[in-house]
Design a protein around this motif. Structure first.
Motif, PDB file in Angstrom:
ATOM      1  N   PRO A   1       0.827  -1.211   0.000  1.00 42.43           N
ATOM      2  CA  PRO A   1       0.000   0.000   0.000  1.00 42.43           C
ATOM      3  C   PRO A   1       0.862   1.262   0.000  1.00 42.43           C
ATOM      4  O   PRO A   1       1.919   1.313   0.628  1.00 42.43           O
ATOM      5  CB  PRO A   1      -0.812  -0.124   1.296  1.00 42.43           C
ATOM      6  CG  PRO A   1      -0.011  -1.047   2.155  1.00 42.43           C
ATOM      7  CD  PRO A   1       0.666  -2.000   1.231  1.00 42.43           C
ATOM      8  N   THR A   2       0.413   2.266  -0.718  1.00 47.24           N
ATOM      9  CA  THR A   2       1.134   3.535  -0.778  1.00 47.24           C
ATOM     10  C   THR A   2       0.853   4.394   0.447  1.00 47.24           C
ATOM     11  O   THR A   2       1.743   5.034   0.994  1.00 47.24           O
ATOM     12  CB  THR A   2       0.739   4.295  -2.057  1.00 47.24           C
ATOM     13  OG1 THR A   2       1.025   3.465  -3.195  1.00 47.24           O
ATOM     14  CG2 THR A   2       1.511   5.593  -2.184  1.00 47.24           C
ATOM     15  N   HIS A   3      -0.400   4.402   0.884  1.00 48.65           N
ATOM     16  CA  HIS A   3      -0.778   5.242   2.023  1.00 48.65           C
ATOM     17  C   HIS A   3      -0.228   4.644   3.319  1.00 48.65           C
ATOM     18  O   HIS A   3      -0.400   3.450   3.569  1.00 48.65           O
ATOM     19  CB  HIS A   3      -2.299   5.368   2.111  1.00 48.65           C
ATOM     20  CG  HIS A   3      -2.750   6.511   2.966  1.00 48.65           C
ATOM     21  ND1 HIS A   3      -2.643   6.508   4.341  1.00 48.65           N
ATOM     22  CD2 HIS A   3      -3.289   7.716   2.625  1.00 48.65           C
ATOM     23  CE1 HIS A   3      -3.116   7.636   4.804  1.00 48.65           C
ATOM     24  NE2 HIS A   3      -3.516   8.394   3.794  1.00 48.65           N
ATOM     25  N   PRO A   4       0.434   5.455   4.165  1.00 46.89           N
ATOM     26  CA  PRO A   4       1.034   4.892   5.383  1.00 46.89           C
ATOM     27  C   PRO A   4       0.006   4.391   6.393  1.00 46.89           C
ATOM     28  O   PRO A   4       0.322   3.557   7.245  1.00 46.89           O
ATOM     29  CB  PRO A   4       1.830   6.079   5.951  1.00 46.89           C
ATOM     30  CG  PRO A   4       1.191   7.292   5.370  1.00 46.89           C
ATOM     31  CD  PRO A   4       0.705   6.896   4.012  1.00 46.89           C
ATOM     32  N   ASP A   5      -1.246   4.886   6.312  1.00 47.69           N
ATOM     33  CA  ASP A   5      -2.272   4.480   7.278  1.00 47.69           C
ATOM     34  C   ASP A   5      -3.301   3.551   6.657  1.00 47.69           C
ATOM     35  O   ASP A   5      -4.439   3.460   7.137  1.00 47.69           O
ATOM     36  CB  ASP A   5      -2.972   5.729   7.834  1.00 47.69           C
ATOM     37  CG  ASP A   5      -1.987   6.668   8.522  1.00 47.69           C
ATOM     38  OD1 ASP A   5      -1.069   6.145   9.190  1.00 47.69           O
ATOM     39  OD2 ASP A   5      -2.127   7.887   8.367  1.00 47.69           O
ATOM     40  N   ALA A   6      -2.933   2.879   5.564  1.00 48.49           N
ATOM     41  CA  ALA A   6      -3.887   1.979   4.909  1.00 48.49           C
ATOM     42  C   ALA A   6      -4.268   0.830   5.836  1.00 48.49           C
ATOM     43  O   ALA A   6      -3.431   0.275   6.548  1.00 48.49           O
ATOM     44  CB  ALA A   6      -3.271   1.427   3.626  1.00 48.49           C
ATOM     45  N   VAL A   7      -5.550   0.467   5.843  1.00 46.87           N
ATOM     46  CA  VAL A   7      -6.052  -0.652   6.647  1.00 46.87           C
ATOM     47  C   VAL A   7      -6.193  -1.857   5.724  1.00 46.87           C
ATOM     48  O   VAL A   7      -7.014  -1.853   4.800  1.00 46.87           O
ATOM     49  CB  VAL A   7      -7.402  -0.302   7.297  1.00 46.87           C
ATOM     50  CG1 VAL A   7      -7.910  -1.484   8.109  1.00 46.87           C
ATOM     51  CG2 VAL A   7      -7.257   0.942   8.161  1.00 46.87           C
ATOM     52  N   LEU A   8      -5.391  -2.878   5.965  1.00 53.66           N
ATOM     53  CA  LEU A   8      -5.365  -4.048   5.090  1.00 53.66           C
ATOM     54  C   LEU A   8      -6.262  -5.145   5.649  1.00 53.66           C
ATOM     55  O   LEU A   8      -6.412  -5.278   6.869  1.00 53.66           O
ATOM     56  CB  LEU A   8      -3.933  -4.567   4.963  1.00 53.66           C
ATOM     57  CG  LEU A   8      -2.900  -3.576   4.425  1.00 53.66           C
ATOM     58  CD1 LEU A   8      -1.531  -4.230   4.368  1.00 53.66           C
ATOM     59  CD2 LEU A   8      -3.310  -3.070   3.054  1.00 53.66           C
TER      60      LEU A   8
END
Length: 398
Positions: free
Chosen positions: A268-275
């Protein structure tokens, strides 16, 4: 064919500027003493003037009997960034295999000595590979926006061949044989180890293996002008290509076309992405496959019932499976999420497995069970065949 050759020590590429990728542009030549000097001088002048990456040009003389080798050696002495080597065997594939295998560059490329492809497409070709977006890039004379000048015979042969690749192998590239390609060196080497052809089919086999193994292939529309002094023998090349396609199809069907290629997984590019939790995506995929298998079985049953009024069970079963198999093949070509699948091979495997299971299921029914019961067991057997052919390969790839 053994492509090991004795060659002069290979000079390193110039020290990269600002960490830019180095590019080695290979020119395979066979009896090209007339065309080679103009090609090299035009190409090096263009690279000096307009190409922003560190570069080297490698001339590979593969079995010439004229003065091509002395001319190539003289050009290498004349230009600091031109390297020449000589092979004892013929074949464009052999030349590329030897040069790409030993190249010190991050990116390896090649073009034909006649410079039929406009050099303005060179940086767009290399850029998609240098950026890391694609593993292989090719120039296309058939992509939207391309402009070509060539004889009607070559136009027909080229389009027919590439249609065969598209509909027979599900290929998503449009022009396999254009002599204008680039690739990441670390990716193309393990692929070349699996490529068997050392002649004109080398390009096609490399591209089919790349897509079969999930690599990203990028196309660049090019301007292309045919050179009447071509070394290509169209009929002989076409026969060799058809033999090569049959060999590659057999290799894929037997599961022997897999190559261990280093390709980083997407993150993921966004540092706060929820996987999603591990296993959630797999469960969703299994559920999706189960739904598709069930729908395929129901579709086969719906086709079976009206046909059963005309034919006996065995013929009806064959006809229903053939119709559903054609639908699967057409849908498989459009499923971009399965780059490793060869749609018509998968459809053939699905048809064979489904025919076996449905035939056994229909024959196992007691006499007088009725058409709805026959359609029911056919639906169940088709769903089982679909799940068997989709889930088992998915587990093997993990």
């Amino acid at each position: 064919m053994d492509t090991r050759v004795a060659t002069e020590p290979s000079p390193r590429l110039p020290a990269p500027r600002l960490g830019l990728a180095g590019v080695d542009i290979v020119i395979p030549v066979l009896n090209e003493e007339r065309a080679l000097p103009g090609c090299v001088r035009t190409l090096t002048a263009f690279l000096d003037r307009e190409f922003p990456l560190p570069w080297r040009v490698t001339i590979v003389d593969n079995g010439s009997t004229d003065a091509t080798w002395p001319v190539a050696a003289a050009l290498a002495r004349e230009h600091e960034q031109v390297h020449a080597r000589r092979l004892d065997v013929r074949g464009r594939g052999a030349a590329l295999r030897a040069a790409w295998r030993d190249s010190p560059a991050d990116i390896v490329a090649y073009m034909d000595v006649d410079l039929s492809t406009d050099l303005g497409a060179l940086f767009p070709l290399v850029a998609s590979v240098a950026s890391g977006h694609s593993e292989i890039a090719l120039g296309s004379r058939l992509a939207h926006g391309a402009r070509t000048q060539r004889t009607l015979r070559r136009e027909i042969v080229s389009r027919a061949y590439n249609l065969l690749l598209r509909y027979g192998f599900g290929a998503r590239f449009s022009d396999a044989q254009c002599g204008f390609k680039a690739a990441r060196a670390d990716v193309v080497r393990p692929l070349m180890a699996r490529v068997e052809d050392d002649s004109w089919f080398f390009d096609t086999e490399l591209l089919l293996l790349a897509e079969h193994n999930g690599l990203r292939v990028h196309e660049v529309p090019v301007d292309w002008i045919e050179d009447a002094d071509s070394r290509v023998r169209i009929f002989r090349t076409a026969v060799d290509d058809l033999k090569g396609l049959a060999r590659v199809a057999w290799s894929m069907a037997r599961g022997r076309a897999r190559v261990a290629v280093a390709r980083p997984e997407p993150i993921p590019t966004h540092p706060d992405a929820v996987l999603p939790r591990r296993g959630t995506a797999t469960a969703a995929r299994v559920a999706s496959l189960a739904a598709v298998g069930t729908l395929s079985g129901l579709l086969c049953a719906l086709v079976y019932l009206p046909l059963r009024q005309l034919w006996p069970p065995s013929v009806t079963n064959l006809g229903a499976l053939a119709l559903v198999g054609l639908l699967h093949a057409g849908a498989g070509r459009r499923r971009l999420s399965r780059p490793r699948a060869t749609p018509y091979l998968r459809a053939a495997a699905l048809f064979a497995t489904g025919l076996l299971l449905t035939s056994v299921a229909v024959l196992a029914l007691p006499p007088g069970a009725g058409r709805p019961a026959e359609a029911g067991v056919v639906a169940f057997a088709v769903a089982a065949a679909y799940l068997l052919l989709t889930l088992l390969p998915a587990r093997t790839r993990k």
